[in-house]
Write an enzyme that holds these catalytic residues in place. Sequence first.
Site, PDB file in Angstrom:
ATOM      1  N   ASN A  63      -1.394  -6.141  47.634  1.00 45.74           N
ATOM      2  CA  ASN A  63      -2.837  -5.910  47.756  1.00 45.74           C
ATOM      3  C   ASN A  63      -3.121  -4.569  48.456  1.00 45.74           C
ATOM      4  O   ASN A  63      -2.202  -3.770  48.679  1.00 45.74           O
ATOM      5  CB  ASN A  63      -3.496  -7.081  48.500  1.00 45.74           C
ATOM      6  N   GLU A  97      -0.576   1.516  29.474  1.00 44.40           N
ATOM      7  CA  GLU A  97       0.615   0.885  30.032  1.00 44.40           C
ATOM      8  C   GLU A  97       1.369   0.163  28.900  1.00 44.40           C
ATOM      9  O   GLU A  97       2.576   0.321  28.748  1.00 44.40           O
ATOM     10  CB  GLU A  97       0.167  -0.121  31.098  1.00 44.40           C
ATOM     11  N   HIS A  98       0.625  -0.642  28.128  1.00 49.31           N
ATOM     12  CA  HIS A  98       1.197  -1.359  26.989  1.00 49.31           C
ATOM     13  C   HIS A  98       0.471  -0.932  25.717  1.00 49.31           C
ATOM     14  O   HIS A  98      -0.756  -0.929  25.686  1.00 49.31           O
ATOM     15  CB  HIS A  98       0.990  -2.872  27.131  1.00 49.31           C
ATOM     16  N   SER A 128      -3.532  -3.914  35.188  1.00 49.47           N
ATOM     17  CA  SER A 128      -2.801  -3.807  33.933  1.00 49.47           C
ATOM     18  C   SER A 128      -3.716  -3.425  32.761  1.00 49.47           C
ATOM     19  O   SER A 128      -4.923  -3.607  32.839  1.00 49.47           O
ATOM     20  CB  SER A 128      -2.180  -5.177  33.675  1.00 49.47           C
ATOM     21  N   ASP A 162       6.807  -8.936  28.827  1.00 49.53           N
ATOM     22  CA  ASP A 162       6.553  -9.385  30.206  1.00 49.53           C
ATOM     23  C   ASP A 162       7.699 -10.244  30.735  1.00 49.53           C
ATOM     24  O   ASP A 162       7.931 -10.309  31.939  1.00 49.53           O
ATOM     25  CB  ASP A 162       5.277 -10.242  30.268  1.00 49.53           C
ATOM     26  N   GLU A 210      13.736  38.740  48.582  1.00 52.87           N
ATOM     27  CA  GLU A 210      12.888  37.743  49.239  1.00 52.87           C
ATOM     28  C   GLU A 210      12.828  37.944  50.757  1.00 52.87           C
ATOM     29  O   GLU A 210      12.248  37.130  51.467  1.00 52.87           O
ATOM     30  CB  GLU A 210      13.392  36.321  48.897  1.00 52.87           C
ATOM     31  N   HIS A 255      -5.046 -11.358  33.646  1.00 51.54           N
ATOM     32  CA  HIS A 255      -4.307 -10.925  34.845  1.00 51.54           C
ATOM     33  C   HIS A 255      -5.216 -10.681  36.030  1.00 51.54           C
ATOM     34  O   HIS A 255      -4.902 -11.026  37.166  1.00 51.54           O
ATOM     35  CB  HIS A 255      -3.543  -9.623  34.565  1.00 51.54           C
ATOM     36  N   GLN A 270      -3.842  -9.857  28.478  1.00 54.30           N
ATOM     37  CA  GLN A 270      -3.984  -8.781  29.459  1.00 54.30           C
ATOM     38  C   GLN A 270      -5.152  -9.067  30.403  1.00 54.30           C
ATOM     39  O   GLN A 270      -5.043  -8.922  31.618  1.00 54.30           O
ATOM     40  CB  GLN A 270      -4.240  -7.465  28.720  1.00 54.30           C
ATOM     41  N   GLN A 328       2.468  -5.745  57.718  1.00 55.48           N
ATOM     42  CA  GLN A 328       3.528  -5.967  58.705  1.00 55.48           C
ATOM     43  C   GLN A 328       4.909  -6.080  58.051  1.00 55.48           C
ATOM     44  O   GLN A 328       5.918  -5.609  58.606  1.00 55.48           O
ATOM     45  CB  GLN A 328       3.218  -7.184  59.588  1.00 55.48           C
ATOM     46  N   HIS A 385      20.469  35.058  54.504  1.00 59.55           N
ATOM     47  CA  HIS A 385      20.962  34.563  53.216  1.00 59.55           C
ATOM     48  C   HIS A 385      21.950  35.572  52.629  1.00 59.55           C
ATOM     49  O   HIS A 385      23.043  35.211  52.190  1.00 59.55           O
ATOM     50  CB  HIS A 385      19.798  34.361  52.231  1.00 59.55           C
TER      51      HIS A 385
END
Lengths: 438, 438
Positions: B214, B327-328, B237, B361, B415, B262, B259, B191, B420
């Site tokens: 989420n 990612e890291h 992550s 971080d 074309e 998380h 890591q 929402q 054009h």
Amino acid sequence: MVLRLDYRQPDFEARFAAFLTTKREVSADVETDVRAIVSEVRARGDEALHDFSQRFDGIDTRKLGLAVAAEEIEAAYRSADPDIIAALEFAHDRIVSHHQRQMPQDDRYVDALGVELGSRWTAIEAVGLYVPGGTASYPSSVLMNAVPAKVAGVERIVMVVPARDGALNPVVLAAARIAGVSEIYRIGGAQAIAALAYGTETIRPVAKIMGPGNAWVAAAKRQVFGTVGIDMIAGPSEVLVMADPDNNPDWIAADLLAQAEHDAGAQSILMTRDAGFGEAVVEAVERQLATLSRSETARRSWADFGAVIVVPGWDVAVPLADRIAAEHLEIATDDAETLAARIRNAGAIFIGRHTPEVIGDYVGGSNHVLPTARSARFSSGLSVLDYVKRTSILRLGAEQLQSLGPAAITLARAEGLDAHARSVSIRMNSRDGGLGQE
Amino acid sequence: MVLRLDYRQPDFEARFAAFLTTKREVSADVETDVRAIVSEVRARGDEALHDFSQRFDGIDTRKLGLAVAAEEIEAAYRSADPDIIAALEFAHDRIVSHHQRQMPQDDRYVDALGVELGSRWTAIEAVGLYVPGGTASYPSSVLMNAVPAKVAGVERIVMVVPARDGALNPVVLAAARIAGVSEIYRIGGAQAIAALAYGTETIRPVAKIMGPGNAWVAAAKRQVFGTVGIDMIAGPSEVLVMADPDNNPDWIAADLLAQAEHDAGAQSILMTRDAGFGEAVVEAVERQLATLSRSETARRSWADFGAVIVVPGWDVAVPLADRIAAEHLEIATDDAETLAARIRNAGAIFIGRHTPEVIGDYVGGSNHVLPTARSARFSSGLSVLDYVKRTSILRLGAEQLQSLGPAAITLARAEGLDAHARSVSIRMNSRDGGLGQE
């Protein structure tokens, strides 16, 4: 009859707001079909591609081969009209020059605390380029999608193009050769997207897929997104022309029709301070429609989605133009430069009476892949940036860790992340890690 | 027991390939629910938000108000632990300094033919920032998402955060105040995304929506994409640590657990040239798990998705690291800088033994919103570029149109786009448009 809006009408805001939200596309619900095609290609690889090409394109890729051979590309290039080749090469060189200026620079520096930071750009290793078949198979789009990849340093540029009933557009092959495309496969539709994303025995997978396509192609791109990157899903094209009455109505009408002939869902909008000029342009559009090869498409687009918006002055027009956020914005007014500077949302701006948008489609040098359907409010046209990615770099010594560590530990604890805090504190409390090295 | 892979095993390639494609997320099928919520908010605006907040978050926003009042934000800031505020302000200033260097420059130039070209960058007018509720409500993420927007010049930064049972994390409000967030609403879920995209009586719509959430939030972002822009949909992550045996196993274990804590879907990978060192780290992980507040999460992540990969040397490790595209990436080896330079795919690289990923971080200055799930092969971490957009500029005079026009006409005709071609030729054949002006 084309829509007329006048800012002075009492219900203008409501009508303008409704105009902005008009849907110009019916998106076919092909999710389920596409899901089946994608999983078939993942499971059966080349065999699935052969079967789908037979079924959808009426060609036998088992016999012809999936890959278009180098000799076939070379032959297309050699047999093409030399004027077209020269024009493609002229366009290619201009696109290269412009896009070379977009290459982002690496940045590496040491801050006041001795912390080293950096941003490092590298090219994506391999990209796929979807080229539609049939009438929407545009050589200019091959250049626009492939050149920035080449400039970025992408090593593998893999083109897929459906060969309906066996035929490939030789000018498209010539454009691919000029742009430096590495591999070409005669496949199309959702199956081509699946092959690019997951690979088959013949086709190695790529990391990102670009280029326009029909509803099946768009749905397949959405489904493989995550496994690979994708570009934006392009909608029908649009132009907004802001023009003073001292323009030739025929010039402006020609520009509106250049957009309208693309697609029945394309949109051409004229914004003017003079209702009489607006009517003169409407009449010119009608006249020119009569002699247009794609008049049916252009007529539908103009009737269904075209508009003439009369404004009392450019001051009130600026926020309206920003709400339209046109893919293409032509400004044919006195002091067009000043008006252009005030516009915030537009994919590309074409300034002055001698800059028809069509120049940008082919030979201006800037990219013709631009944000449609009001997305210029939050996105940009295609550029070298779409073919590179940034890695950030951080480097601390023992001393810098002592400077930055306490704040990191405080924040980690505030977020309830103990292991985060420990990862810093364990180093702060024992500078050499107990092993004797710095 | 954590997965062990050894490059010298005969089936290494197959096992590594399987490891790469392990799915770490179950995506709940909430499409239909989300579609209903979004259309309810579009239809009923504030009233729908009140109803959903009552139902999902157990709060009466009719009484409390949707907007979080300035006094409430101020009070949260004043009542927060001064150490935390100081740490947030330290982090904020470092993030600002680093991101200011990312601001792209406008480019405007005249080429050899006299054609004017340009790229002009402008900030997105308004962005929405989703902040999750509960334990995933990270003040540091507020800074990481809001600061680049502020640096880019975004005028309206609109934060939404669910207030489950009425409560808001005061440190999150303080971080929002420090970062310069303009408006905060106590709503969450699909929402909130719908309200940001379409607007309600109280909340004006934005042009782009950022921030993690989420499955409902992610699905809502996908559904409103097009109407507004969205950032990437972040997955769990991950970290890859490349470490030589002369590291303290406890330091490396702490990084792997930072890591893993998380999310049960997070992934921690150690790559080393020494199997014995790998086992020492595995033991250290077990020891440290015992004293971790989030040990259950970390233990599941490590057991399900963690890995120790033994390689004979860094030469063979580089292409493996590029396939992982972490990612890291932490590099704790001799000559870490040289090894870092050889890696192509990584969201961020942390160089040397004193640069734990956790610094990035919070207080390194670079952004902690980075590409997950192998997407560093084709995308970049969050930056100022995500809050700006580029408009290309083209300007020709009559002379330049004569130079560029013929090639444009040739390509338009190739074309099959007559209108054009006419849009250019009509201007070339009558330089003043028949109206006497240049």
